[in-house]
Enzyme design. Structure first.
Site, PDB file in Angstrom:
ATOM      1  N   TYR A 129       0.130 -13.347  11.334  1.00 51.19           N
ATOM      2  CA  TYR A 129       1.311 -13.614  10.510  1.00 51.19           C
ATOM      3  C   TYR A 129       2.438 -12.623  10.779  1.00 51.19           C
ATOM      4  O   TYR A 129       3.568 -12.824  10.319  1.00 51.19           O
ATOM      5  CB  TYR A 129       0.928 -13.591   9.021  1.00 51.19           C
ATOM      6  CG  TYR A 129       1.019 -12.242   8.339  1.00 51.19           C
ATOM      7  CD1 TYR A 129       2.074 -11.952   7.476  1.00 51.19           C
ATOM      8  CD2 TYR A 129       0.068 -11.239   8.552  1.00 51.19           C
ATOM      9  CE1 TYR A 129       2.170 -10.716   6.855  1.00 51.19           C
ATOM     10  CE2 TYR A 129       0.154 -10.022   7.938  1.00 51.19           C
ATOM     11  CZ  TYR A 129       1.213  -9.758   7.077  1.00 51.19           C
ATOM     12  OH  TYR A 129       1.320  -8.536   6.459  1.00 51.19           O
ATOM     13  N   ASP A 163       0.819  -1.219   0.000  1.00 52.10           N
ATOM     14  CA  ASP A 163       0.000   0.000   0.000  1.00 52.10           C
ATOM     15  C   ASP A 163       0.849   1.264   0.000  1.00 52.10           C
ATOM     16  O   ASP A 163       0.483   2.254  -0.635  1.00 52.10           O
ATOM     17  CB  ASP A 163      -0.919   0.005   1.220  1.00 52.10           C
ATOM     18  CG  ASP A 163      -1.911  -1.138   1.180  1.00 52.10           C
ATOM     19  OD1 ASP A 163      -2.819  -1.098   0.337  1.00 52.10           O
ATOM     20  OD2 ASP A 163      -1.772  -2.087   1.975  1.00 52.10           O
TER      21      ASP A 163
END
Length: 567
Positions: A500, A167
């Site tokens: 994660y 992003d």
């Protein structure tokens, strides 16, 4: 150099010992590359564009808890080797980082207060090679996505080779990859797309993985040093080489300092079309996910799609006060008002088509027919000369591998905006998405925050990125968001969902949730750590892996122990 007392000394190291260490390091890299963290003025940096190299800019503990004693910036691989050897000699912990923009997860700050910050990006920032023929590059840690893109533009290769960007484009390509970050093109799994590493081990020894372990008999470096010798001709072409595959143990780990990495680039696909599909109702989420799974597994959806909650888009386009000036979570009615005001959905699915026109048209017919079955769905392509709905214009650049920092804006949803990422993994099913959304949304609202999040869909799993935005200058909000994320970790673990990636303060708790067979995996990681790094000097405690030279019970940060370090 004139010795200055740091704010925090490394554990077990007194001032005279620390001074001797710094003098030895200065002889290697020069005083201009050594900064002692002495004044709280250095803790004022709070911008992604000008990140701190010493502390966590979005702290949930005291601002000076996760802080380096000094920051050293090697100029070349042999400097890194020398620094590792000195850290072993003086028993000083060292924490490597590339740029320091790992915001939401701790930035450049070390897990053990007083560690030496190893700034791998300040000087080691070269694009070493780009192969147009084989579509790969070889990079040093300081190369950002913007740097790599600018390099391709300069070499007139940007129309031939595309990069995959996350992003925000200001982070290190290498750093994001070894933290197993993701992007949004067909090359969106960054670690999957790496090929070949050069690593300095804690001992100072230099290794190359995969085909890089074979020498290049026809090449030698100008100065004869091993680190400058060109790699084997297949180093960036075949990941695995021969024998055990080692690359994985150097991702999210404290087993070595990655100083070079190969990355595969995407050849120009011959055509590109971004799109947005909006969905009106909160309860549409399970249907959206079910359809995405079917098309993703069939490779009709070639890229990494994302399903964004209304407030993620709204936060890019304005602050909370610009919609509703209230000090509470927005209500259902207020969310509907924002939907109507912005002309987008409660859920917004951004994707892209790649390939020749005939291929894109065929994909689009399938995609439109599949999602058109959901009542109220609307379809958008960017129109030339017109502003696209939502953040489609921003996402279009990301899908085309063009880095930007436009999405920084959502952090300003609240005054003095800061954020933590909560990042659980789940299966790609409507039931799982709905349950995970329900659990996280309920907890976020109960804690007094707005739910802001996105589902990013991989090949067979979903990253659910919950963006916990808070006012960094409000102590009570920081405490609330800290309690919230610790609760979310346990909530999701109870359903078999693990994170994660995480913030420094939460590494031990999340490592503890991966507990199958009496924590067998963590024990194996610790066995490797003690064999590779017997003095425990490289990033102790990273992702919950503690060397035997540290008392784990004293250093672990659990939900209970962290109360002592609250702001």
């Amino acid at each position: 150099m004139t010795f200055k007392q740091p704010l925090v000394l490394p554990p077990g190291v007194d001032a005279s010992h620390f001074e001797a260490y710094l003098e030895a390091v200065t002889e290697v890299i020069g005083s201009e590359n050594v900064t002692v963290i002495t004044s709280e003025d250095v803790l004022d940096k709070e911008s992604y564009l000008d990140p701190s190299k010493a502390h966590d800019m979005f702290n949930v503990f005291d601002k000076d808890y996760f802080i380096a004693s000094a920051v050293v910036a090697p100029r070349k691989v042999t400097d890194v080797q020398a620094i590792m050897r000195l850290c072993n000699e003086f028993k000083v912990p060292v924490w490597p980082f590339s740029i320091g923009r790992n915001v939401g997860y701790g930035g450049a700050a070390p897990r053990v207060p007083g560690s030496i910050g190893l700034d791998m990006g300040r000087n080691m920032n070269k694009v070493l090679e780009v192969s147009e023929q084989n579509a790969y590059c070889l990079l040093e840690p300081g190369v950002t996505y913007q740097d790599l893109y600018d390099h391709l533009v300069e070499k007139k290769l940007n129309d031939k080779l595309w990069i995959d960007v996350p992003d925000l484009g200001g982070g290190s390509v290498l750093g994001n990859c070894i933290e197993r970050g993701v992007g949004y093109t067909p090359y969106g799994d960054h670690f999957m797309m790496h090929c070949g590493m050069e690593i300095v081990l804690p001992s100072g020894e230099l290794v190359r993985t995969g085909m890089g372990a074979m020498p290049n008999p026809s090449a030698s470096s100008a100065d004869g040093t091993v680190d400058e010798q060109p790699g084997n001709r297949c180093w960036q072409l075949f990941n695995y080489g021969y024998g055990p595959y080692h690359d994985g143990i150097f991702s999210q780990s404290n087993y070595g300092v990655v100083v070079k990495m190969g990355m595969w680039l995407m050849p120009n696909p011959g055509g590109f079309q971004p799109y947005l599909i909006t969905f009106e109702r909160d309860e549409d989420l399970p249907q959206i996910v079910e359809r995405i799974r079917q098309l993703r597994l069939a490779m009709v959806l070639m890229n990494v799609p994302s399903i964004r909650h209304i407030l993620l888009d709204a936060a890019v386009m304005g602050t909370k006060r610009s919609y509703k000036d209230v000090n509470r979570p927005l209500t259902e009615e207020e969310l509907v008002q924002i939907q109507n005001q912005l002309g987008i959905g409660r859920w917004n699915f951004y994707g892209a088509l790649y390939g020749p026109e005939v291929m894109r048209n065929a994909q689009w017919e399938v995609i439109k027919g599949t999602f058109g079955q959901i009542p109220g769905s609307k379809f958008f392509w960017p129109e030339e000369g017109k502003k696209s709905p939502g953040v489609l214009d921003i996402r279009a650049k990301t899908f085309a591998g063009i880095p930007s920092t436009d999405e920084l804006k959502w952090v300003d949803w609240l005054p003095n905006g800061a954020h933590l990422f909560f990042s659980p993994i789940s299966e790609i099913t409507g039931d799982a998405a709905n349950l995970q959304y329900s659990i996280t949304k309920k907890r976020v609202l109960e804690a007094g925050f707005d739910f802001i999040g996105t589902f990013t869909i991989g090949m067979r799993e979903m990253h659910h990125i919950v963006c916990l935005v808070f006012d960094r200058k409000d102590t009570e909000q920081r405490n609330r968001v800290h309690n919230l994320i610790r609760t979310l970790i346990q909530d999701c673990a109870a359903h078999g969902w693990g994170e994660y990636r995480t913030h420094l303060a939460l590494m031990d708790q999340i490592a503890g949730t991966y507990s199958w067979n009496d924590h067998a995996l963590l024990k194996f990681s610790e066995t490797l750590k003690n064999a590779i790094d017997p003095n425990g000097i490289l990033a102790p405690g990273k992702n919950g892996v503690w060397p035997s030279s540290y008392s784990k019970s004293e250093w672990q940060l659990t939900a209970a122990s962290s109360l002592q370090r609250r702001c």
